[in-house]
Scaffold this active site. Structure first.
Site, PDB file in Angstrom:
ATOM      1  N   SER A 123      48.488  32.376  33.937  1.00 38.51           N
ATOM      2  CA  SER A 123      48.021  32.632  35.298  1.00 38.51           C
ATOM      3  C   SER A 123      48.374  31.490  36.246  1.00 38.51           C
ATOM      4  CB  SER A 123      46.502  32.852  35.315  1.00 38.51           C
ATOM      5  OG  SER A 123      46.155  34.019  34.602  1.00 38.51           O
ATOM      6  N   GLY A 313      46.893  37.234  34.578  1.00 34.25           N
ATOM      7  CA  GLY A 313      48.288  36.947  34.900  1.00 34.25           C
ATOM      8  C   GLY A 313      48.413  36.295  36.263  1.00 34.25           C
ATOM      9  N   GLY A 315      50.512  35.416  40.165  1.00 31.95           N
ATOM     10  CA  GLY A 315      51.181  36.087  41.270  1.00 31.95           C
ATOM     11  C   GLY A 315      50.288  37.015  42.074  1.00 31.95           C
ATOM     12  N   CYS A 342      40.701  39.462  35.388  1.00 27.99           N
ATOM     13  CA  CYS A 342      41.532  38.640  36.274  1.00 27.99           C
ATOM     14  C   CYS A 342      42.564  39.504  37.007  1.00 27.99           C
ATOM     15  CB  CYS A 342      42.179  37.520  35.467  1.00 27.99           C
ATOM     16  SG  CYS A 342      42.851  36.182  36.469  1.00 27.99           S
ATOM     17  N   LEU A 343      43.860  39.293  36.773  1.00 28.43           N
ATOM     18  CA  LEU A 343      44.866  40.151  37.409  1.00 28.43           C
ATOM     19  C   LEU A 343      44.669  41.596  36.987  1.00 28.43           C
ATOM     20  CD1 LEU A 343      47.424  40.529  39.109  1.00 28.43           C
ATOM     21  CD2 LEU A 343      48.778  39.946  37.082  1.00 28.43           C
ATOM     22  N   GLN A 346      42.190  43.173  39.222  1.00 34.94           N
ATOM     23  CA  GLN A 346      42.748  43.502  40.534  1.00 34.94           C
ATOM     24  C   GLN A 346      43.657  44.729  40.465  1.00 34.94           C
ATOM     25  OE1 GLN A 346      44.616  39.734  41.124  1.00 34.94           O
ATOM     26  NE2 GLN A 346      42.681  38.646  41.415  1.00 34.94           N
ATOM     27  N   ASN A 384      40.301  31.584  37.061  1.00 32.73           N
ATOM     28  CA  ASN A 384      41.581  31.103  37.547  1.00 32.73           C
ATOM     29  C   ASN A 384      42.238  32.207  38.359  1.00 32.73           C
ATOM     30  OD1 ASN A 384      44.055  29.992  38.049  1.00 32.73           O
ATOM     31  ND2 ASN A 384      44.840  30.293  35.986  1.00 32.73           N
ATOM     32  N   GLY A 386      43.643  33.293  42.648  1.00 35.04           N
ATOM     33  CA  GLY A 386      43.786  33.000  44.067  1.00 35.04           C
ATOM     34  C   GLY A 386      43.735  34.241  44.928  1.00 35.04           C
ATOM     35  N   PHE A 387      43.611  35.414  44.282  1.00 31.41           N
ATOM     36  CA  PHE A 387      43.472  36.683  44.988  1.00 31.41           C
ATOM     37  C   PHE A 387      42.155  37.329  44.568  1.00 31.41           C
ATOM     38  CE2 PHE A 387      47.928  35.757  44.980  1.00 31.41           C
ATOM     39  CZ  PHE A 387      48.423  36.279  46.164  1.00 31.41           C
ATOM     40  N   HIS A 426      37.184  35.062  33.341  1.00 28.31           N
ATOM     41  CA  HIS A 426      37.768  35.073  31.997  1.00 28.31           C
ATOM     42  C   HIS A 426      36.665  35.067  30.939  1.00 28.31           C
ATOM     43  CE1 HIS A 426      42.186  34.000  32.602  1.00 28.31           C
ATOM     44  NE2 HIS A 426      41.694  34.114  33.825  1.00 28.31           N
ATOM     45  N   GLU A 428      36.974  35.402  27.856  1.00 28.00           N
ATOM     46  CA  GLU A 428      37.406  34.752  26.609  1.00 28.00           C
ATOM     47  C   GLU A 428      37.144  33.257  26.645  1.00 28.00           C
ATOM     48  OE1 GLU A 428      40.499  33.044  28.975  1.00 28.00           O
ATOM     49  OE2 GLU A 428      39.498  34.981  29.061  1.00 28.00           O
TER      50      GLU A 428
END
Length: 460
Positions: A123, A313, A315, A342-343, A346, A384, A386-387, A426, A428
């Site tokens: 990530s 992940g 981006g 996380c990603l 989203q 972790n 940023g979006f 996260h 985990e």
């Protein structure tokens, strides 16, 4: 001869401490001040290859690199620089692999432990990580704590010089490990100043340079930083995803025994999956097949999964969503349970009809408080990102399940018509607390319920 060469000639930090009758903390301070007190010179002059002239020529304390210098001139002793797109220049001492310039998004992580896990978390692709905790590198590195096959972050920014490892699990010093990863680091930096910049101004593009020839052209570095487009609109999942594979290893240590009966077939989509996520799925009772980020809905469903996991992940989720969302929708249409983090959280939100946006400040670290709106409990989580998911964009059949107690941003959702749920953090927790392992068990419980219902319908 510089201080690092003196220490190397003496046989390393442990040896020089023994020769001079001081502790390792004193040697660390010598590195910081770039000098050795004259009272210790007699002991060092017994070392072959070290002369009085060598000790005299060491940079004195007044020549310590400034931690923040807005000029283009490197202070004495500085051999690395961190240049921000806004013109800020921070001078320091390089370690790890040489680099003419690694440009990316500068971010900070508040974790006090787990720097190796952090830097190998996919990530962090496209990002330079500033550690707010000053003593990074003090436990060394080992072959067990990598979260992916290679370091994903572009570089590391730390306050203190890297010290000799002081942990029985260490296989190699942090600086040596960075060299094997072909990534640079910079020490002697005022990391609190960076944190203030990021909190006040938001994400910043920066470039970390540690050139082998020692020549640092800050004007060229600044131009490179200014020309970098930023993470918005950038699909990095394709860069960090790995090929199809099976995963059978459980977590290293766990007070819950690994479930061995009635295991569930799970397909994990790898948008940048950390290895410990896959370990948690196995321990919770899953037989895991990992597919790359670009897997289509047909390729996923061909494996007849009882559940589909959407990984973390890097981006912009909107960019990754151009190919990931259609695949996730195919899974939802096939009525297969889905769990994302996380990603993956989203992307699930997009597949359910929602949108995402770039946060003013990301959440990174192992001490982030999140409230479970269903139970009212507060979990301390590892994060972790940023979006974030835009709660206002969510359709009526998607409910908010978790929220951040830092800024109120979304931390979890669940569909009211599908067996699909996700969280932003996260569970985990590598590194971090294990408050949220129950989410893996909840995912397995959904698949268990489905299996029981299917068995009952067949008997009927």
């Amino acid at each position: 001869m510089d201080i690092d060469t003196i220490i190397d000639k003496a046989g390393g930090a442990d040896k020089i401490a023994s020769l001079t009758g001081v502790g390792l903390e004193a040697v660390r301070k010598w590195r910081q001040s770039r000098t050795v007190p004259t009272k210790h010179w007699p002991a060092l002059l017994l070392v072959p290859g070290i002369t009085v002239q060598d000790l005299t020529d060491i940079n004195p304390p007044t020549a310590t690199p400034k931690e923040m210098d807005m000029t283009n001139t490197a202070p004495p002793g500085a051999n690395a620089a961190l240049v921000l797109a806004d013109g800020t220049i921070l001078w320091g001492r390089g370690f790890g692999a040489y680099s003419d310039g690694s440009v990316g998004e500068l971010c900070f992580s508040t974790g006090m432990t787990g720097y190796q896990e952090t830097l190998t978390d996919p990530s962090f692709a496209g990002q330079i990580v500033t550690f707010t905790f000053p003593h990074i590198g003090n436990v060394g590195t080992n072959t067990d704590d990598d979260e992916a096959a290679a370091m994903a972050a572009l570089g590391a920014v730390v306050k203190e010089d890297i010290t000799t490892p002081a942990n029985w699990r260490s296989h190699a010093p942090f600086s040596a490990w960075l060299k094997t990863q072909n990534r640079p680091g910079i020490s002697g930096i005022d990391t609190r100043a960076i944190t203030r910049i990021l909190r006040e101004k938001g994400p910043q593009t920066a470039i970390l340079a540690f050139p082998e020839n020692g020549q640092i052209d800050t004007t060229a570095l600044l131009n490179s930083a200014k020309s970098w487009p930023g993470l918005e609109g950038m699909d990095l999942a394709k860069e960090v995803t790995r090929p199809k594979r099976s995963w059978t290893q459980g977590v290293w240590e766990n007070n819950r025994p690994e479930r061995t009966q009635n295991r569930r077939r799970v397909v994990a989509l790898d948008y940048g999956a950390k290895d410990n996520i896959l370990r948690c799925l196995v321990t919770a009772g899953c037989d895991v097949t990992v597919l790359p980020a670009t897997a289509t809905g047909a390729e996923i469903l061909e494996l007849a999964p009882e559940g589909v996991f959407l990984s973390n992940g890097p981006g912009d989720p909107a960019a990754t969503g151009t190919y990931a969302v259609p695949a996730i929708r195919a899974v939802l249409d096939a009525n297969v349970p889905v769990f994302g983090i996380c990603l993956g959280h989203q992307l699930l939100a997009q597949a359910l009809g929602g949108k995402t946006y770039k946060l003013d400040r990301g959440h990174r670290g192992a001490n982030q408080p999140v409230k479970d709106l269903t139970t009212g409990k507060v979990e301390i989580t590892s994060q972790n990102h940023g979006f974030a998911v835009d709660e206002k964009s969510l359709p009526a059949d998607v409910k908010v399940t978790h929220t951040s107690l830092f800024d109120g941003s979304n931390e979890g959702i669940a569909s009211t018509t599908k067996d699909a749920f996700s969280v932003q953090y996260h569970p985990e927790a590598s590194p971090g607390p294990s408050d949220s392992f129950y989410l893996f068990e909840r995912f397995v419980a959904v698949m268990d319920r489905r299996a029981t219902q299917n068995a009952a319908s067949k008997e009927a």
